[in-house]
Motif scaffolding. Structure first.
Motif, mmCIF file in Angstrom:
data_model
loop_
_atom_site.group_PDB
_atom_site.id
_atom_site.type_symbol
_atom_site.label_atom_id
_atom_site.label_comp_id
_atom_site.label_asym_id
_atom_site.label_seq_id
_atom_site.Cartn_x
_atom_site.Cartn_y
_atom_site.Cartn_z
ATOM 1 N N UNK A 288 0.921 -1.039 0.111
ATOM 2 C CA UNK A 288 0.109 -0.079 0.064
ATOM 3 C C UNK A 288 0.818 1.138 -0.055
ATOM 4 N N UNK A 289 0.837 1.929 -1.102
ATOM 5 C CA UNK A 289 1.710 3.045 -1.242
ATOM 6 C C UNK A 289 1.050 4.395 -1.099
ATOM 7 N N UNK A 290 1.839 5.450 -0.463
ATOM 8 C CA UNK A 290 1.201 6.781 -0.205
ATOM 9 C C UNK A 290 0.836 7.608 -1.594
ATOM 10 N N UNK A 291 1.731 7.124 -2.400
ATOM 11 C CA UNK A 291 1.494 7.800 -3.818
ATOM 12 C C UNK A 291 0.224 7.269 -4.501
ATOM 13 N N UNK A 292 -0.608 6.408 -3.970
ATOM 14 C CA UNK A 292 -1.674 5.792 -4.747
ATOM 15 C C UNK A 292 -2.671 6.859 -4.620
ATOM 16 N N UNK A 293 -3.127 7.431 -3.307
ATOM 17 C CA UNK A 293 -4.189 8.310 -3.333
ATOM 18 C C UNK A 293 -5.436 7.676 -3.832
ATOM 19 N N UNK A 294 -6.039 8.292 -4.822
ATOM 20 C CA UNK A 294 -7.337 7.711 -5.419
ATOM 21 C C UNK A 294 -7.120 6.487 -6.004
ATOM 22 N N UNK A 295 -6.057 6.358 -6.747
ATOM 23 C CA UNK A 295 -5.817 5.216 -7.644
ATOM 24 C C UNK A 295 -5.388 3.925 -6.803
ATOM 25 N N UNK A 296 -6.039 3.838 -5.784
ATOM 26 C CA UNK A 296 -5.707 2.208 -5.260
ATOM 27 C C UNK A 296 -6.407 1.148 -5.920
ATOM 28 N N UNK A 297 -5.594 0.115 -5.891
ATOM 29 C CA UNK A 297 -5.983 -1.002 -6.672
ATOM 30 C C UNK A 297 -7.509 -1.457 -6.275
ATOM 31 N N UNK A 298 -8.137 -2.289 -6.962
ATOM 32 C CA UNK A 298 -9.322 -2.780 -6.728
ATOM 33 C C UNK A 298 -9.290 -4.139 -6.086
ATOM 34 N N UNK A 299 -10.516 -4.378 -5.250
ATOM 35 C CA UNK A 299 -10.817 -5.426 -4.479
ATOM 36 C C UNK A 299 -10.912 -6.478 -5.466
#
Length: 379
Positions: A288-299
Motif C-alpha cells: 500500500x503506497x502513499x502515492x496511490x491516493x485515489x488510484x488504489x487497486x481494486x478489490x
C-alpha cells in the motif's frame, strides 16, 4: 562495507515469546505519520483475532508535518503531535526535558523509492536522517530504530546529485556510526510477521557504543512463510484480511468502511497504469503506497459475472487498506479518504512494528544484564 557497522547474519529472537516486565522505556518518535510504528511499540491491540500485548515503551514525543496524519495520531493516541518542520525545532526548547531510551524515525522515503524520481541524497527530503542524528546527539539514547524503503540500498546519487558507487544506505550507516552508535540493517518482509502484505522495508538498528556492539542486537525471527513449511504458519492473504468487509459498505460499525471511504477514481480498460488492476485473493496484498491516493487497486471481488468487466470493480476502501497494513479496527482514520489513504501508505504496519518493538526490548534487556554482570565483576 566495514564489519564495524554492518553484519549480514543478524541475531534473531521470536518476538512472540519475549516476556516484558514493568519497567518502561521512554521513546521519542520522529516522522511519526499516523503512528503505525508507534502503535506497534505501544502494543495492546488485536488484529484479525490475534492479540498483541502491551509493550514496555512510553512514547513521550511525536512529530510530523502532515497535518491530517497528525490529527489522526492525536485522535487515536491522545498525545499531542509537534507539527512544525523538524528542521525548525529547537532541540532545547521544543523537545521534552526527560531521559530518552529509544529514538524512532521513519525518515521520508520518497527520494529513495522505486516509485519516485530516485533523487536520493540530492533531494533535501533524503537528507532528513541528519535531523534524526541531531536528536540522537542530544538525547544519546540507548538505541535507535530507523525505517525506510528497500530502494535506499541502491540509491546512488550523492548530496550534489552526482552518481556514485556508494549507496545512500552506506552513507547513512556511516553517519550514524560516526555519531557514537554501532549500527546494522536488515530487510524485513512484513508478510513474514503476520501482516497480509508484501511490503519490504529496511530496518536500521543502532546501539550506543559504550553499551554494546552489533552482536548484541536482535531482530525479530520470521514467524510466517509462503506455504508454512518453514514456520508452521502460512502468510496471511488478502482474503484472510478483508473478505468479510466486501458486503459491509455502509453496514458496519467498523470505521472507514462507508461509501465515502472508497475512491471513485475510474478504471481504464486496456491501459497499464497505477491501480488499474485488482489485487489477488490468495496472496498477501501488494504494498500500500502513499502515492496511490485515489488510484488504489481494486478489490479481488466484483459485482458482475465477467470478472474482467471493470464496471463491476470497486477500489479498496480505507478500512481494507488499513487491514492490509495490519491496523486494528479500533484505529479510526479521522480524515478524508484521500488523506487516510496517504497516511496508511506512509505507515509502518503496526504488527511489524510490534515485532520490532519486542526485539528492541529484548536487546535492551540483554544489554542491561550484560552491564550488571560487568558491574558485579568490577565491584
Amino acid at each position: 562495507m566495514s564489519q564495524s557497522y554492518y553484519m549480514e547474519n543478524v541475531n534473531r529472537i521470536n518476538a512472540e515469546k519475549v516476556k516484558s516486565n514493568s519497567k518502561k522505556y521512554n521513546v521519542v518518535s520522529l516522522f511519526s505519520g499516523c503512528g503505525g510504528m508507534d502503535l506497534g511499540f505501544n502494543g495492546g491491540f488485536t488484529f484479525l483475532g490475534k492479540k498483541y500485548d502491551k509493550n514496555p515503551f512510553n512514547i513521550i514525543f511525536a512529530n510530523d508535518i502532515f497535518k491530517q496524519a497528525a490529527d489522526m495520531y492525536e485522535d487515536n493516541f491522545g498525545l499531542p503531535v509537534e507539527r512544525r518542520d523538524i528542521k525548525e525545532l529547537d532541540i532545547n526548547k521544543n523537545f521534552p526535558n526527560k531521559p530518552v531510551d529509544v529514538v524512532l524515525g521513519g525518515f521520508p522515503c520518497q527520494s529513495f523509492s522505486y516509485a519516485g524520481k530516485r533523487k536520493g541524497l540530492s533531494d533535501l527530503r533524503g537528507q532528513l536522517y541528519l535531523q534524526m542524528i541531531r536528536v540522537i546527539d542530544h538525547y544519546k539514547p540507548k538505541m535507535f530504530v530507523a525505517e525506510n524503503v528497500d530502494g535506499i540500498r541502491n540509491s546512488l546519487k550523492d548530496k550534489d546529485g552526482q552518481n556514485v558507487d556508494t549507496s545512500a544506505l552506506d552513507t547513512i550507516l556511516k553517519d550514524f556510526y560516526k555519531h557514537g552508535y554501532n549500527v546494522q540493517y536488515h530487510v524485513l518482509l512484513a508478510a513474514d510477521y503476520g501482516v497480509p502484505q508484501m511490503r519490504r522495508r529496511v530496518i536500521i538498528m543502532g546501539v550506543r557504543k559504550d553499551l554494546g556492539n552489533i552482536n548484541d542486537e536482535y531482530y525479530p525471527l520470521q514467524t510466517y512463510d509462503a506455504d508454512g513449511t518453514k514456520t508452521g504458519r502460512k502468510w496471511l492473504t488478502a482474503k484472510d484480511a478483508i473478505d468479510d468487509l466486501w458486503d459491509k459498505v455502509n453496514k458496519t460499525a467498523i470505521p472507514n468502511q462507508t461509501s465515502r471511504d472508497i475512491s471513485k477514481a475510474k478504471f481504464y480498460p486496456g491501459k497499464k497504469m497505477q491501480g488499474n488492476n485488482r489485487i489477488a485473493a490468495d496472496k498477501p496484498g501488494p504494498t500500500i503506497r502513499a502515492e496511490h491516493h485515489g488510484n488504489i487497486e481494486a478489490h479481488y471481488r466484483t459485482t458482475l459475472p465477467d470478472r474482467n468487466d471493470m464496471r463491476g470493480w470497486r477500489r479498496l476502501s480505507v478500512r481494507e487498506c488499513a487491514r492490509i497494513q495490519s491496523f486494528p479496527d479500533t484505529y479510526n482514520f479521522t480524515a478524508s479518504a484521500s488523506s487516510a489513504y496517504k497516511a496508511i501508505g506512509n505507515a509502518v504496519p503496526p504488527v511489524l512494528g510490534w515485532n520490532i518493538a519486542r526485539s528492541i526490548y529484548y536487546t535492551l534487556s540483554q544489554l542491561e544484564s550484560k552491564k550488571n554482570e560487568s558491574d558485579d565483576i568490577s565491584s
